[in-house]
Every structure is written in structure tokens, then in C-alpha cells.
Write a protein that holds these residues in place. Structure first.
Motif, PDB file in Angstrom:
ATOM      1  N   GLY B 159       0.832  -1.209   0.000  1.00 32.08           N
ATOM      2  CA  GLY B 159       0.000   0.000   0.000  1.00 32.08           C
ATOM      3  C   GLY B 159       0.860   1.250   0.000  1.00 32.08           C
ATOM      4  O   GLY B 159       2.038   1.214   0.351  1.00 32.08           O
ATOM      5  N   SER B 160       0.281   2.357  -0.441  1.00 27.17           N
ATOM      6  CA  SER B 160       0.975   3.645  -0.404  1.00 27.17           C
ATOM      7  C   SER B 160       0.336   4.499   0.667  1.00 27.17           C
ATOM      8  O   SER B 160      -0.875   4.445   0.882  1.00 27.17           O
ATOM      9  N   HIS B 161       1.175   5.360   1.264  1.00 27.48           N
ATOM     10  CA  HIS B 161       0.661   6.199   2.328  1.00 27.48           C
ATOM     11  C   HIS B 161      -0.199   7.321   1.743  1.00 27.48           C
ATOM     12  O   HIS B 161       0.102   7.854   0.694  1.00 27.48           O
ATOM     13  N   GLY B 162      -1.260   7.649   2.427  1.00 27.91           N
ATOM     14  CA  GLY B 162      -2.132   8.732   1.972  1.00 27.91           C
ATOM     15  C   GLY B 162      -3.201   8.228   1.021  1.00 27.91           C
ATOM     16  O   GLY B 162      -3.430   7.025   0.887  1.00 27.91           O
ATOM     17  N   PHE B 163      -3.862   9.196   0.335  1.00 34.17           N
ATOM     18  CA  PHE B 163      -4.991   8.815  -0.521  1.00 34.17           C
ATOM     19  C   PHE B 163      -4.740   9.028  -1.994  1.00 34.17           C
ATOM     20  O   PHE B 163      -5.607   8.875  -2.813  1.00 34.17           O
ATOM     21  N   ASP B 164      -3.527   9.456  -2.352  1.00 33.41           N
ATOM     22  CA  ASP B 164      -3.246   9.494  -3.789  1.00 33.41           C
ATOM     23  C   ASP B 164      -2.142   8.517  -4.102  1.00 33.41           C
ATOM     24  O   ASP B 164      -1.409   8.051  -3.217  1.00 33.41           O
ATOM     25  N   GLU B 168       4.114   7.640  -0.291  1.00 32.49           N
ATOM     26  CA  GLU B 168       5.256   6.792   0.039  1.00 32.49           C
ATOM     27  C   GLU B 168       4.789   5.344   0.178  1.00 32.49           C
ATOM     28  O   GLU B 168       3.746   5.073   0.775  1.00 32.49           O
ATOM     29  N   THR B 169       5.557   4.403  -0.370  1.00 32.31           N
ATOM     30  CA  THR B 169       5.119   3.017  -0.364  1.00 32.31           C
ATOM     31  C   THR B 169       5.627   2.291   0.885  1.00 32.31           C
ATOM     32  O   THR B 169       6.743   2.515   1.325  1.00 32.31           O
ATOM     33  N   HIS B 170       4.747   1.476   1.443  1.00 38.30           N
ATOM     34  CA  HIS B 170       5.162   0.639   2.569  1.00 38.30           C
ATOM     35  C   HIS B 170       5.731  -0.646   2.020  1.00 38.30           C
ATOM     36  O   HIS B 170       5.104  -1.699   2.082  1.00 38.30           O
ATOM     37  N   GLY B 171       6.959  -0.541   1.447  1.00 36.70           N
ATOM     38  CA  GLY B 171       7.517  -1.643   0.686  1.00 36.70           C
ATOM     39  C   GLY B 171       7.783  -2.895   1.503  1.00 36.70           C
ATOM     40  O   GLY B 171       7.758  -4.015   0.985  1.00 36.70           O
ATOM     41  N   ASP B 172       8.020  -2.734   2.826  1.00 37.76           N
ATOM     42  CA  ASP B 172       8.411  -3.900   3.633  1.00 37.76           C
ATOM     43  C   ASP B 172       7.193  -4.665   4.154  1.00 37.76           C
ATOM     44  O   ASP B 172       7.324  -5.726   4.737  1.00 37.76           O
ATOM     45  N   HIS B 173       5.981  -4.104   3.993  1.00 38.87           N
ATOM     46  CA  HIS B 173       4.775  -4.825   4.437  1.00 38.87           C
ATOM     47  C   HIS B 173       3.905  -5.134   3.237  1.00 38.87           C
ATOM     48  O   HIS B 173       3.376  -4.222   2.615  1.00 38.87           O
TER      49      HIS B 173
END
Lengths: 208, 398
Positions: B159-164, B168-173
Motif C-alpha cells: 500500500g501507499s501512504h495517503g490517498f493518492d 510513500e510506499t510501505h515496501g516492507d509490508h
């Protein structure tokens, strides 16, 4: 058969017309000659039942027209009378063919395409049937208006100055066609004009 | 050859005039019809997603924003609230159900919402394939998400942080897709649902860094959807919450009515404009028939001399007005469908909502009646001129 007795019409007190009695039997042709201002158009409109006479009687066939209601007059105009005007007028939005067929419609009859084609052939505008009327020459337009007057095989054909806008050749042709066609359907033909060229071509004549 | 054909021939003969009248009618009818369609579908969407949700609690802020973000997923959330407060509220005897929601991430623009199975139950979500999320980092996705992102059960994504999408991507999860919902027509279609603990797990690292040695980390959620046990709660609970807790309560029906009222100002203005355009269309029909009657006076006298009755010719002209009205109606209704389709494309892109009801609304029959009345009135006034034509004079003058 058309017959009048003691026709009178007044636009106002100073402009009053008394018309001679007219009799025109089936199959006959009558020329009514008169200079301008003698009431030619008034007489034609009286005969065509477009005006109601002040006094006098008009009989078409065996029907006394002067006593009819407006709708009765409209029915009689549609079915029994054909009018040819000085200048040919049409419904501009319609083709030549539809301008002919509209006579049938107004008289409450079925559109008679065969008759329209036959008349167009006879009067020499068969190739123009699909055109709009304003694309035709004046002589052609006048012939179309004759065909329109004949569509319902009326018992009376009235022509108001049918030749005044035409040259000699077209004039002869139009009068010959009017006579031929009305004789063919045994109608009474009445031509109202000031055109002296026509004087000698009619046996029956009335001067106003 | 009959009256209708003759009317049609006359309209065709005056193409530009007819076009102008039809165009104005089309615009007027099109706008009103589009407003009717949008109004109905917006209300449908609003009501459908609102069903059973009496109140939303969340952080202090705009109550409307709270409703929009938590119920419709179209605005940013107001902030976070402690889970303990929600749990306390859930134990209140007047509360029938409290569904916690955690938002803050997205995947390709689709919101990832942490919640519990009750949320799915509430919207009547049924599985198309796979299964419901069960553990942390498992997700079940709406059908629009599946269509839009190409995800299917077994896939993993971050998932990416925020709504657009640029967050920033939560690459480790990585999330694992467990299942896909059937289309439900509700907000469920456009969401990625996961267990509420996933959101805590992902954000735990960030938060620890941020809170420099603070007290023990308290679990937070974004908001909670509340269903009341009885109508009395509506009177008591909101006041109690607003006065005694750090939470804010928003009654959904009140907020939505407020929103519809706000929209209503714009809709009323547009509707007034459309009615004005329709009236101008009526004037245009009037002027063009009035002019054409003047031009065609001789033609009318000619038809009268050939045995047409005045009534017949009156209807001839009336039909011209009616034909214009019917054409304007058909074109207007088609235009409104086109407008709705375009609007739906935009709404789909920006909010993941779509509007797909193109059938004729009952109100549109009134619109047809209104168009016919305008056509008839605009045509009747000039057409009455037929009864004033003096045949002999008109024929003699030309």
C-alpha cells in the motif's frame, strides 16, 4: 354547369358591382372580358365561392352555393371547383407531385398518383414531378397549376388571367390545354381576362 | 400526403429556424433531465451507503467531512481517536453496533480500510471468489478494485501512504489478496478491506520513532460507524459524546440533508436556467411560426381556396410546434444520457463512484408534457392567425 342570377357585390357604398347573369353548361367554355377595375377578380372570387355575394344566386351543378355554411363551401370548393390563377402559386415546401396530390387530400380523396402522372404527361412536365415548384419556368408553373385544378375532375374550372404573364406561344398552349382538358372531363370552363389575344378563341363571350 | 407530412415538409423547408427552436428545447430539456437523473442517482447512492448507519464518531473537525470520509470514502479523515474510547462507546446500552474503521493508505487510488467482519456484514458483501480476510495483512477487495488494478486472490501488493497514488510506499509490508467481493452497488465495491490490526502493524514502526519515549503506545482508529438501539439514542448520545469525550459525533441523516441542501442551491439555479431556456425555446417557436405564417399567408389562402378548412390549417401549424417539441424532447433526453455518462466517467476516475441508470424516469414524462404544452402554446397563438385570413383579399393582393 355553372349558373348565376342577379349577382351583386359591394366593397363599400361607392364601389358596387352588378354582374350580368352567367350560364355555362357542362363541357362549354366561356370567356369573360373586362378592363381593369370592372370587377373581374371580384366576379371570379364570387364564382369560386371565396366571397359571399350581397345579392343573387350561384348554382354549381344542382347545388345552390349561396346558402351553404363555410364548411359546405369548403367541401364544394375542394370537390367541384378548380382554379387557375394569374400567377401560379404553390406550397413551396412541397414537390410538384405533392402539390398536385394535395388537391386530392383537401377534397378528402385518396392520392391519385396515376392521374398526376397522366396530367403531367399531357401537359408536358412529366420530367419535373420531383422538383420543387420554384425550379420551374413560369410557363411550366402555369401548366402545373392547370393540372392541379384538374386533379379532382371538377365540374367547374375557373381561370383568372391565366395567360397575362405568358408569351404568345405559351399563351396559345395554355388556352388549348385548358379547353382540351375541361372538355375531356365535361367541365364548365370560365376564363376571366383582359387579354385581347383570347377574344377570337372562344365562341361564348361576355364583356364586363 | 397528410397534415403531418405537410408540417414536416414545412419544417424541413425552414431548416435553420427549426434547428434553432429544436436546439433551445434540447438544451432546456437536456439540462432538466440531467438534473433529474443526477439528483436521483446521487440520492440513491447517498441513501444506500447510509442505510443503518445512524452516527459516525471520529476526531474533532467538520462533521460533514467525518461522514464523507467514513461513510462514502470521498474526503480526507479528520484524524485519529483512541480505540479504547470506541470500545467504551460500544458498551453503551443505547448502541447496537459500533464498527471501527482505520484509513490512511491506498493502492492505485483505491482506499485500504482496516475494519472488522461486521463492516462487510453491514453492507451485505458477498464473495465472488476466495475468502474474507482473517488475519493481519490479508485483504478482500471490491469488484471495481479487482477490475481497476488487476489484483486477484493470491496476489500480493504494497500500500501507499495517503490517498493518492504518489504516496510513500510501505515496501516492507505486503498485503495478500484473499478474496474478491461481488458487485453490491455500495461503497464496498471500491474498497480494499483488511483486518484493523494490519494498519497498526504497518504504522507501528513510524509511530515509535515519532513518539520519543512517550507512554505506552495506545491503539488508534480513524472513526467508528454507530448503529443505535432505539431512537432515544439520537437525542442523548451525540450530546453525551461531544460534551464528555474527545470524540466528535456526526448524525449521518442530518449531515446528508445539509449536504443535499447545499447542493440544492446549485441545482435550483441550474433548474431555473433550464426552465428559462425552455421558455426562450417557446418564444423561438412562436417567432419562427409567426414569421413563417406571415410569409406563407398567400400559401394558406391558396390552400383555403382549394377547399382546406381553417381548422385543418390551424392544426397544420400546431403540428409544426408539436413536432419541434417532440424532437427537442427526444434530443434533450438523449443529451442528458450522454451528459450522465460523461459525468459518470469523471466521478469514476476521481471518486470511484459511477452512475449507470439510463432508463426513462417517471418525472421525464412530466417533462415531455411540459415540452408539448410549450410547443402547443407557442404554435397556437400564431396559428390562430389562420382564422383572420381574408382569402379573397390575400389572393387578390399578390
Amino acid at each position: 354547369m355553372l349558373e348565376t342570377q342577379g349577382l351583386q357585390y359591394a366593397y363599400h357604398a361607392a364601389k358596387k358591382f352588378h354582374f350580368p347573369d352567367i350560364v355555362c353548361r357542362d363541357g362549354r367554355a366561356l370567356l369573360i372580358l373586362g378592363q381593369s377595375g370592372k370587377g373581374k377578380t371580384t366576379l371570379l372570387h364570387l364564382l369560386a365561392l371565396l366571397l359571399r355575394p350581397e345579392k343573387g344566386v350561384i348554382r354549381i351543378g344542382n347545388e345552390e352555393a349561396t346558402s351553404l355554411s363555410p364548411s359546405g363551401l369548403a367541401r364544394l370548393r375542394a370537390g367541384r371547383i378548380g382554379i387557375v390563377y394569374q400567377r401560379a402559386h404553390f406550397v413551396n415546401a412541397l414537390s410538384v407531385l405533392d402539390n398536385l396530390l394535395i388537391s386530392n387530400y383537401l377534397a378528402g380523396r385518396k392520392p391519385d398518383r396515376q392521374k398526376a402522372a397522366y396530367l403531367a404527361e399531357q401537359l408536358g412536365f412529366a420530367e419535373h414531378l420531383q422538383k420543387k415548384t420554384f425550379q420551374l419556368s413560369q410557363g411550366e408553373q402555369q401548366r402545373v397549376s392547370i393540372a392541379r385544378a384538374l386533379m379532382n375532375a371538377p365540374s367547374v374550372i375557373l381561370a383568372d388571367e391565366p395567360t397575362s404573364n405568358l408569351d404568345d406561344i405559351n399563351c396559345d398552349r395554355v388556352i388549348r390545354l385548358l379547353k382540351e382538358q375541361s372538355a375531356q372531363i365535361n367541365a364548365s370552363l370560365i376564363v376571366v381576362t383582359h387579354d385581347q389575344r383570347l377574344k377570337d378563341t372562344f365562341e361564348d363571350r361576355i364583356s364586363l | 400526403m397528410n397534415l403531418l407530412q405537410l408540417s414536416w415538409a414545412n419544417l424541413k423547408d425552414k431548416k435553420l429556424n427549426s434547428f434553432l427552436s429544436t436546439l433551445l428545447l434540447t438544451l432546456g430539456i437536456g439540462i432538466i433531465s440531467l438534473l433529474l437523473l443526477l439528483n436521483k442517482q446521487l440520492e440513491d447512492q447517498f441513501r444506500k451507503n447510509l442505510r443503518g448507519i445512524d452516527m459516525v464518531v471520529g476526531a474533532k473537525g467538520s462533521p460533514l467531512q467525518l461522514i464523507l470520509s467514513s461513510v462514502y470514502q470521498i474526503d480526507a479523515p479528520t484524524g485519529n481517536i483512541p480505540l479504547s474510547e470506541v470500545e467504551k462507546l460500544a458498551r453503551n446500552p443505547m448502541v447496537k453496533a459500533a464498527i471501527p474503521l482505520s484509513m490512511g493508505d491506498n493502492y492505485h487510488g483505491f482506499r485500504i480500510v482496516g475494519t472488522t467482519g461486521k463492516y462487510v456484514e453491514h453492507f451485505g458483501g458477498e464473495l465472488e471468489s476466495g475468502s474474507l480476510f482473517d488475519k493481519s495483512m490479508e485483504v478482500t477487495i471490491g469488484y471495481k478494485v479487482a477490475e481497476g488494478s488487476g489484483l486477484k486472490p493470491g496476489d500480493t501488493f504494497a500500500g501507499s501512504h495517503g490517498f493518492d497514488q504518489e504516496g510513500e510506499t510501505h515496501g516492507d509490508h505486503l498485503y495478500v489478496v484473499k478474496g474478491v467481493f461481488k458487485p453490491s452497488g455500495s461503497v464496498l465495491d471500491q474498497l480494499i478491506l483488511t483486518d484493523i490490526s494490519s494498519v497498526w502493524d504497518i504504522h507501528a514502526d513510524h509511530d515509535h520513532e515519532a513518539e520519543e519515549g512517550g507512554e505506552a503506545h495506545e491503539k488508534e482508529v480513524t472513526s467508528a460507524l454507530i448503529t443505535f438501539r432505539n431512537p432515544m439514542a439520537m437525542m442523548m448520545l451525540p450530546r453525551m459524546i461531544n460534551e464528555n469525550t474527545k470524540l466528535q459525533s456526526a448524525l449521518s441523516s442530518i449531515e446528508i440533508n445539509r449536504l443535499i441542501e447545499l447542493l440544492g442551491v446549485g441545482i435550483d439555479t441550474l433548474r431555473a436556467l433550464a426552465i428559462l431556456i425552455m421558455l426562450i425555446a417557446g418564444v423561438s417557436v412562436f417567432v419562427s411560426l409567426y414569421n413563417s405564417l406571415k410569409e406563407r399567408k398567400y400559401e394558406m389562402a391558396l390552400l383555403l381556396s382549394m377547399g382546406a378548412t381553417r381548422t385543418k390549417l390551424f392544426f397544420l401549424l400546431l403540428f409544426e410546434g408539436l413536432l419541434l417539441a417532440v424532437m427537442g424532447f427526444i434530443a434533450g433526453v438523449s443529451l442528458s444520457r450522454l451528459g450522465l455518462w460523461l459525468f459518470s466517467q469523471t466521478a469514476e476516475r476521481d471518486f470511484n463512484y459511477s452512475f449507470g441508470e439510463f432508463s426513462i424516469l417517471p418525472e421525464e414524462f412530466y417533462l415531455l408534457a411540459a415540452a408539448l404544452v410549450i410547443g402547443v402554446l407557442a404554435a397556437a397563438i400564431p396559428s390562430l392567425g389562420i382564422y383572420r385570413i381574408n382569402i379573397s383579399k390575400t389572393l387578390a393582393e399578390d
